[in-house]
Motif scaffolding. Sequence first.
Motif, short mmCIF file in Angstrom:
data_model
loop_
_atom_site.label_atom_id
_atom_site.label_comp_id
_atom_site.label_asym_id
_atom_site.label_seq_id
_atom_site.Cartn_x
_atom_site.Cartn_y
_atom_site.Cartn_z
N ALA A 9 0.85 -1.18 0.00
CA ALA A 9 0.00 0.00 0.00
C ALA A 9 0.89 1.23 0.00
N GLY A 10 0.27 2.42 0.14
CA GLY A 10 1.03 3.66 0.13
C GLY A 10 1.72 3.85 -1.22
N GLY A 11 3.02 4.12 -1.19
CA GLY A 11 3.77 4.33 -2.42
C GLY A 11 4.25 3.06 -3.07
N ILE A 12 4.04 1.90 -2.41
CA ILE A 12 4.59 0.64 -2.93
C ILE A 12 3.97 0.21 -4.25
N PRO A 13 2.63 0.17 -4.40
CA PRO A 13 2.06 -0.38 -5.63
C PRO A 13 2.55 0.29 -6.91
N GLU A 14 2.66 1.63 -6.91
CA GLU A 14 3.10 2.32 -8.13
C GLU A 14 4.53 1.97 -8.49
N LEU A 15 5.43 1.94 -7.51
CA LEU A 15 6.82 1.58 -7.78
C LEU A 15 6.95 0.12 -8.19
N TYR A 16 6.19 -0.73 -7.56
CA TYR A 16 6.16 -2.15 -7.90
C TYR A 16 5.80 -2.33 -9.38
N GLU A 17 4.73 -1.68 -9.79
CA GLU A 17 4.27 -1.82 -11.18
C GLU A 17 5.25 -1.19 -12.16
N ARG A 18 5.75 -0.01 -11.84
CA ARG A 18 6.60 0.72 -12.79
C ARG A 18 8.01 0.16 -12.91
N LEU A 45 -9.51 -18.55 -12.02
CA LEU A 45 -9.34 -17.69 -10.85
C LEU A 45 -7.86 -17.37 -10.69
N GLU A 46 -7.56 -16.08 -10.60
CA GLU A 46 -6.20 -15.65 -10.29
C GLU A 46 -6.19 -15.10 -8.87
N ILE A 47 -5.32 -15.65 -8.03
CA ILE A 47 -5.20 -15.17 -6.66
C ILE A 47 -3.85 -14.46 -6.49
N ALA A 48 -3.82 -13.49 -5.58
CA ALA A 48 -2.61 -12.68 -5.35
C ALA A 48 -2.11 -12.10 -6.67
N ALA A 49 -3.01 -11.46 -7.40
CA ALA A 49 -2.70 -11.00 -8.75
C ALA A 49 -1.78 -9.79 -8.80
N GLY A 50 -1.58 -9.12 -7.67
CA GLY A 50 -0.72 -7.95 -7.66
C GLY A 50 -1.25 -6.86 -8.58
N THR A 51 -0.35 -6.27 -9.37
CA THR A 51 -0.76 -5.20 -10.28
C THR A 51 -1.12 -5.72 -11.67
N GLY A 52 -1.33 -7.04 -11.79
CA GLY A 52 -1.97 -7.58 -12.99
C GLY A 52 -1.08 -7.95 -14.14
N VAL A 53 0.20 -8.21 -13.90
CA VAL A 53 1.07 -8.55 -15.03
C VAL A 53 0.66 -9.86 -15.69
N VAL A 54 0.22 -10.85 -14.91
CA VAL A 54 -0.25 -12.11 -15.50
C VAL A 54 -1.60 -11.90 -16.16
#
Length: 271
Positions: A9-18, A45-54
């Motif tokens: 959460a916070g600033g992590i998701p954007e940096l993770y994806e980028r 079903l996709e679990i723990a999909a994160g920012t959706g790369v799969v």
Amino acid sequence: MAEKDKLFAGGIPELYERLLVPLIFEPYAADLAERVARLKPLDVLEIAAGTGVVTRALAPKLGVEAQLVVTDLNQPMLDIAHARQHDDDRIVWQQADAMELPFDDESFDVVLCQFGVMFFPGRVTAYRETRRVLKRGGHFLFNVWDRVEANEMAHAVTEALAARFPENPPRFLARVPHGYADPEKIRADLEAAGFRDIKIETLEKRTSAITAQDAATAFCQGNPLRSEIEERDASGLAAATEAVAEALRQQFGGETIAGRRIRALVVEAAR
């Protein structure tokens, strides 16, 4: 497992994806999507999909009548995944905990998970939930990172942070994402949950090109390792990131880093 180990959460998701997604996740996402597509499933079903790369890799490979339910524990990660995905009526987005899936028994032909099972606080429990929602004869596919020593950049980051915090080294990378790398343990957990026909394959890839600064930012700030650094020095995240960047420059020979070894295990099991 500490609660902070699962918090994206916070600033992590954007940096993770980028930064992290193109650096280490994309090649394995393409591989996992191809393996799922070969099964020609209708209900996925996709679990723990994160920012959706799969999700982005898999959706174009599924049939027009297929449905893909995409879930993650962390809504901020799922929000990015949804925003990055082209409009597709076959995809359903839903926040969900893999430990307690909100779906009926025998609902899916395939369940997949990209680098997520390492974060499950009770893997056998989560695997039983996965098996419960799979149809008879259905398949569970996932991947996990191999040992941190087999992944050059993650190991270099871990060593650099150990040098910066010698009395209490941050061990998140080795402990969680790279901490479930024993094939026999994985097999035993799946068997305990009732799975059969278990196949485990080692798959080695190479990182894409990235600057040392961006790589350090990705690893130090784009995942829960960030919390471990801030626990040791509340105002020292930027300085720790720069120390890691300099260590990467020294180890890999300059500002641009490319083609470093990454290694994972790919697992398939049948209900």
